[in-house]
Design an enzyme around this catalytic site. Structure first.
Site, short mmCIF file in Angstrom:
data_model
loop_
_atom_site.label_atom_id
_atom_site.label_comp_id
_atom_site.label_asym_id
_atom_site.label_seq_id
_atom_site.Cartn_x
_atom_site.Cartn_y
_atom_site.Cartn_z
N GLY A 32 0.79 -1.22 0.00
CA GLY A 32 0.00 0.00 0.00
C GLY A 32 0.82 1.27 0.00
CB CYS A 241 -26.24 -9.30 -17.82
SG CYS A 241 -25.49 -9.32 -19.46
CB CYS A 266 -21.59 -8.61 -18.17
SG CYS A 266 -22.60 -9.79 -17.30
CB CYS A 272 -20.92 -11.37 -20.44
SG CYS A 272 -22.62 -11.20 -20.99
#
Lengths: 280, 362, 258
Positions: A32, A241, A266, A272
Site C-alpha cells: 500500500g 444483464c 455485463c 458474460c
C-alpha cells in the site's frame, strides 16, 4: 509471434525494467505504500495507462499470456491499443480469457472470474494519492502517510453521511492495506473493492504521470473505510444483464434511444461470454 | 544626442523588419509554403489561431500563421488586430450543436448511446512513434479512410439524456444578448456567458494547466466527459430589417460537455452539474480544458468552497488571454530607463543609510 | 496541584538576526494550572508559545513534557511523528484566528469529530452525539451542526475551535490571543466560557495575551515579557495589584487608564 525488430523485448530497455522491478519489490515489501520511480516517456499519452504499461513491460516474459481490459472489456479501444502494443513489441501471446492469462492489465475493473495464485493483476492508476482531494500538496500527504495521519479521510466520509445520508464515493473508494497504509484502489467501482481483500493473485499498481508504484501482495488484508454504523455497501445497478441474465456482475448501462430507453450489460465481457457458453 | 538616437532607432527597426522577412522565407532554395498548404496541412495550428484569435476564418488564420513564422500566439494577435477593424452587425442566434453533423462524437460515460460512438480522426489511439516515412516527401496521398455511413439517427446530447431522468442540473435559459468581451471590458463578478466567452478565446496552454490542476486536487473536480463532439454547425442571423433568422454559413466547432459529480445537500437532491466548453475549429484539448475550468468557476454559485486557483474568476479571467499576457510580459523588453534610474538612486541612498548606521553602531 | 510540572522550559533563547525573540526564558506549568504570558506585541510571547509547543525550535535551552506515564520527554527531541501525536491527543492549540484552527470547508460537526476520528472513533452516531454535546457546551445550537464554520460569526467560530480542541480532553492547551479580534461584548462571553470549561475539565493552559483583563480573569499565574525576557512573574493578583518591575507598572496603569 516475435517482437518487432528495433525494439528491446517489451519496449523498455533492460536497465529500466530492472529499476522498475526493484521499485516493485519495495512496493510488495511495504503493501500500500507509494514508491516513487523514474517513470519513462511512453509512446502512449499520459492517462492512457503509461504506468500500467511500464509495470507490465517490466514483469512480462516471453512465456506469459497477456489480457488487457478497459472498463472490464477486451474490445474497448484503449484495451485493443495496449494489447496490440505488447503483441508488437514483446510478441507475447494474448488472450481474452481471464483464466488463461498470466498477466492482466486493467483500467477501472477487476475481472469477475476470481483470480488465482501465480496471476498478476496490473492496474492503471491516474492518481495514486488517496488524499489528493483533501490535501493537494504531495509533500504534505507524504507526511500524513508517514504518520498514518488519516483522520482527514474519515472526516470526508463523515461529511458525506452528514450531507447525503451515506458515503458518496462510488469509485476509487479508499482502502486501508494491511492495517497501515491508506491506498487508492484506482478508479474501479466500489463494487470491486471486496475482490482486493486476500486476493490470491499479486496486485501491482502503476501511475506513470505521477511516477509512483504500489502493490498488494497475495492474501493481504484490504479493508474499505467505513463507520461501524454505516458499513461499506457498494452500489450496483438493480438489474440483470440483458445477454447472460447475471444479477451478480457489475453492469454497464446502454442508452438505446432518446426517450429514456436503456438496458444493462455485463461490463466484464469475458465473464458474460463464459456464462452464455455454459448456458449453451 | 537625442536626435541621433531616434534616427538610429528608425534604422534599427527597418533593419529588424527586413531580417525578419528574410528569416520568415528561410532558405530560398526551399520552396515557399503557401497559405493553402498551411490551411490544409497545418490545420490544427490554423484552428488554434482561429479560436484564440476569436475569428472564424481559416484563410486569414493560415495567413497569420505564415506571417508569424509559426508563432501561434503572434498569429492569434495578428488575427485579433484584424478582427477588431471589422464592423459588428450583431449576435447570431444560439448555435444548435445538437443538430451538428459530427465527424467525431464520443462519450466516456456510456458504452453505447443513440447515434453511437464516432471515433473520427483522432490521435488518441496512435502509438507515438515518429513516422520516418513522412520525412520522405512526394508519396501518393493516402487513400480515403473508411467512414461510418452517415447516421440519419439523431444524436441526442448525453446531458439531455441525463436531464430526462432529472439527474442533470438544468441550465437557466436566457433570451438576453450575451455581453461582447471585445467591445466591453471584463467586469466582476463575471456571469457565466461572459466567463465562457473569455475562456473560449483564452490560451489553450493556460486553460490546460488550470483544468489539470482541478484534477489533481486544486479544486474539487470529479469530471467525466459526458460528450465530446466536433463538426460543422449552421450559423443563423436575424437581420433587423428581416426580423427572422437566415442561415449565413457553417462553422467548424468542438463542443465538450463535462458531467461532474454531486452537488446538492440534504435538502437539494444530488445532481450532476455541467462544465461546458465550445471552441472554434478542431480543438478538443482546449474544449475539454475549458469545460473543466468553467465547472471550477461555478464553485461559488453551487455553494462549494472556492480556494483553488482555477475557482478564482479574477485570477482565471484576467490571465487567460494570451495576447494580453504576452504583451505585458514582453513589454519588459521596452526601455524603462527613467523608472530604473529612480530605483538606482533609491537603492544607493538606502545603502548609504544602512552603512552609516553600521558605522555608528561600531 | 501535583508535585511535578506538566511542562518545563529552561533557558530558552532564540534570535532573529540581531533581535532577541527569546532571551533565557524558563518557566513551568503544573497540571490544572492556567499560566498567562502577557506583554505588548513584539515582546516575544507568541514566539515563546510556538517554541513551547514544539512548532519552533530554540537555539538554546530545552522544553520537557511529562507524559501520562510520568516520563519527562524533550519536546524538540521526540521527532515529528511523536510531536504530531501529542498535538492531536494530550495537547490542544487554540489560534487567535479561528480560520487557522478550523477546517472552513468542513461542517461544524465534522470539525469537532475530526479529533475523535483521529483518535480512532469509528461509530458515526457516537461521534455525532459527542459533537452535539460539545456544541451545546460551547453554546452553539446543535441544529447548526451541519453548517460550515464560514456561516458562523467570529465569536461562534472561536467557540467552535475551542470545542474542537477540547473534545478529546487534552491535558495541556496552548491559547494564542483567543479573544483577539472579537468585539468587547463577545470577548466577555468567551472568557466566561473558557474559564468555566478550564475549571470543569481541570485543564492546564498556557495563555498568551496582551489583554491584562483576560489574564486577570483566567490565569492563576502571570509572566510578563518584554524584549524576549521574562521581567516579572508571580501569582496573578500579586503581579497586577503590586507590580514590581517598571514595565509591569506601565502595563497595568495603561489598562487602568483605558
Amino acid at each position: 509471434m516475435s517482437a518487432a525488430p528495433g525494439y528491446n523485448f517489451a519496449y523498455l530497455d533492460e536497465n529500466t525494467k530492472r529499476m522498475i522491478r526493484r521499485a516493485l519489490l519495495k512496493a510488495v515489501a511495504i503493501p500500500g505504500h507509494q514508491v516513487p520511480f523514474g517513470s519513462r516517456e511512453m509512446p502512449l499519452p499520459y492517462g492512457w495507462g503509461t504506468g500500467g504499461i511500464q509495470v507490465t513491460a517490466s514483469v512480462i516474459g516471453p512465456d506469459d499470456t497477456l489480457k488487457v481490459i478497459d472498463q472490464g472489456a477486451d474490445d474497448t479501444t484503449n484495451a485493443v491499443s495496449i494489447r496490440r502494443f505488447f503483441a508488437r513489441v514483446a510478441g507475447v501471446a494474448t488472450t481474452e480469457r481471464t483464466a488463461e492469462a498470466t498477466i492482466i492489465q486493467t483500467r477501472h475493473r477487476i475481472p469477475e472470474t476470481p483470480l488465482r495464485e501465480g496471476q498478476i493483476l496490473v492496474y492503471q492508476v491516474p492518481m495514486p494519492e488517496p488524499l489528493f482531494r483533501l490535501e493537494p500538496r504531495v509533500a504534505e500527504t507524504r507526511r500524513m502517510h508517514a504518520l498514518a495521519d488519516y483522520g482527514l479521510m474519515q472526516v470526508k466520509l463523515y461529511e458525506d453521511i452528514a450531507r447525503h445520508g451515506h458515503i458518496a464515493i462510488s469509485y476509487n473508494y479508499p482502502v486501508m492495506v494491511n492495517g497501515r497504509y491508506l491506498m487508492a484502489p484506482s478508479p474501479i467501482p466500489a463494487f470491486d473493492n471486496p475482490k482486493m481483500h486476500r486476493m490470491p493473485a499479486l496486485q501491482l499498481f502503476g501511475a506513470g504521470r505521477e511516477k509512483r508504484l504500489y502493490a498488494v501482495p497475495p492474501y493481504t488484508e484490504v479493508r474499505s473505510l467505513d463507520f461501524e454504523d454505516h458499513p461499506f455497501r457498494p452500489p450496483r445497478a438493480e438489474a440483470a444483464c440483458a445477454l447472460c441474465g447475471s444479477r451478480e456482475s457489475y453492469l454497464d448501462e446502454v442508452v438505446t434511444d432518446d426517450r429514456g430507453g436503456r438496458m444493462f450489460l455485463c461490463s466484464d465481457t469475458d465473464w458474460c461470454r463464459q456464462r452464455r457458453e455454459a448456458a449453451g | 544626442m537625442a536626435y541621433v538616437a531616434v534616427k538610429g532607432g528608425e534604422r534599427a527597426i527597418a533593419g529588424a523588419h527586413a531580417w525578419l522577412d528574410e528569416l520568415r522565407r528561410g532558405d530560398p532554395a526551399v520552396p515557399e509554403l503557401s497559405v493553402a498548404q498551411i490551411e490544409q496541412q497545418l490545420s490544427l495550428a490554423v484552428d488554434r489561431v482561429m479560436a484564440e484569435g476569436s475569428c472564424h476564418d481559416r484563410g486569414l488564420a493560415a495567413l497569420a500563421v505564415k506571417q508569424a513564422r509559426g508563432d501561434l500566439i503572434e498569429a492569434a494577435f495578428l488575427l485579433r488586430a484584424y478582427r477588431t477593424t471589422l464592423p459588428r452587425f450583431g449576435a447570431s442566434t444560439p448555435l444548435d450543436t445538437g443538430a451538428m453533423r459530427p465527424i467525431r462524437r464520443i462519450s466516456a460515460t456510456y458504452k453505447d448511446l443513440p447515434g453511437g460512438q464516432v471515433l473520427g480522426p483522432t490521435f488518441d489511439y496512435t502509438h507515438r512513434l515518429l513516422d520516418f516515412a513522412l520525412a520522405a516527401e512526394g508519396a501518393a496521398p493516402p487513400p480515403p479512410a473508411p467512414r461510418a455511413p452517415a447516421e440519419e439517427a439523431p444524436m441526442p446530447r448525453v446531458t439531455a439524456i441525463l436531464a430526462q431522468e432529472g439527474l442533470m442540473a438544468r441550465e437557466t435559459p436566457s433570451e438576453a444578448e450575451p455581453p461582447d468581451l471585445t467591445r466591453e471590458p471584463l467586469a466582476f463578478p463575471a456571469d457565466r456567458p461572459l466567463r465562457l466567452q473569455a475562456l473560449a478565446r483564452g490560451d489553450e496552454g493556460f486553460l490546460l494547466a488550470l483544468g489539470y490542476s482541478t484534477q489533481r486536487g486544486w479544486g474539487n473536480a470529479h469530471p467525466f466527459v459526458g460528450e465530446l463532439r466536433m463538426g460543422e454547425v449552421a450559423v443563423e442571423f436575424a437581420p433587423p430589417e428581416l426580423g427572422f433568422p437566415v442561415e449565413i454559413g457553417d462553422i467548424a466547432v468542438t463542443e465538450c460537455q463535462m458531467v461532474n459529480q454531486f452537488a446538492g445537500s440534504r435538502t437539494e437532491p444530488p445532481q450532476f452539474t455541467r462544465g461546458y466548453g465550445l471552441v472554434f475549429g478542431h480543438c478538443e484539448r482546449k474544449a475539454m480544458a475549458m469545460a473543466l475550468v468553467d465547472r471550477a468557476l461555478r464553485a461559488a454559485e453551487l455553494g462549494e468552497e472556492a480556494a483553488a486557483p482555477a475557482q478564482d474568476q479574477e485570477f482565471v479571467l484576467y490571465h487567460c488571454d494570451n495576447v494580453e499576457a504576452t504583451g505585458f510580459v514582453e513589454h519588459l523588453k521596452l526601455p524603462h530607463y527613467v523608472d530604473f534610474q529612480s530605483e538606482l538612486e533609491k537603492l544607493r541612498a538606502m545603502r548609504r543609510t544602512a552603512e552609516a548606521a553600521r558605522e555608528a553602531a561600531e | 496541584m501535583s508535585a511535578a510540572p506538566l511542562l518545563e522550559a529552561e533557558g530558552l533563547s532564540l534570535r532573529f538576526g540581531a533581535i532577541p525573540a527569546l532571551d533565557r526564558v524558563s518557566l513551568a506549568v503544573w497540571p490544572g494550572e492556567v499560566v498567562a504570558i502577557v506583554g505588548e506585541s513584539g515582546s516575544g510571547k507568541t514566539t515563546l508559545l510556538r517554541v513551547l509547543s514544539g512548532l519552533a525550535r530554540p537555539q538554546a535551552g530545552r522544553v520537557l513534557y511529562r507524559d501520562p506515564a510520568g516520563e519527562a520527554r524533550e519536546v524538540h527531541g521526540m521527532g515529528e511523528a511523536a510531536l504530531r501525536r501529542l498535538h492531536r491527543s494530550d495537547w490542544g492549540f487554540v489560534h487567535q484566528n479561528p480560520r487557522d484552527g478550523l477546517r472552513m470547508g468542513v461542517s461544524a460537526g465534522g470539525n469537532v469529530g475530526e479529533r475523535l476520528m483521529a483518535a480512532g472513533a469509528r461509530h458515526y452516531g457516537a461521534i455525532r452525539a459527542q459533537a452535539a454535546a460539545w456544541l451545546r457546551r460551547v453554546e452553539i445550537d446543535p441544529a447548526r451542526m451541519d453548517d460550515p464554520p464560514a456561516k458562523f460569526s467570529g465569536g461562534m467560530q472561536q467557540r467552535l475551535q475551542i470545542a474542537r480542541t477540547l473534545v478529546t480532553h487534552p491535558r495541556l492547551v496552548f491559547m494564542d490571543e483567543p479573544t483577539g479580534g472579537l468585539d468587547v461584548s463577545v470577548q466577555a462571553r468567551l472568557l466566561d466560557l473558557i474559564r468555566a470549561l478550564v475549571a470543569d475539565l481541570g485543564l492546564a493552559v498556557l495563555l498568551v495575551t496582551h489583554d491584562i483583563a483576560a489574564a486577570r480573569l483566567l490565569a492563576h499565574r502571570l509572566l510578563v515579557m518584554r524584549h524576549g525576557r521574562v521581567v516579572e512573574e508571580g501569582l496573578t493578583d500579586r503581579v497586577l495589584d503590586d507590580p514590581q518591575h517598571p514595565y509591569t507598572q506601565l502595563l497595568v496603569s495603561s489598562v487602568l487608564a483605558a
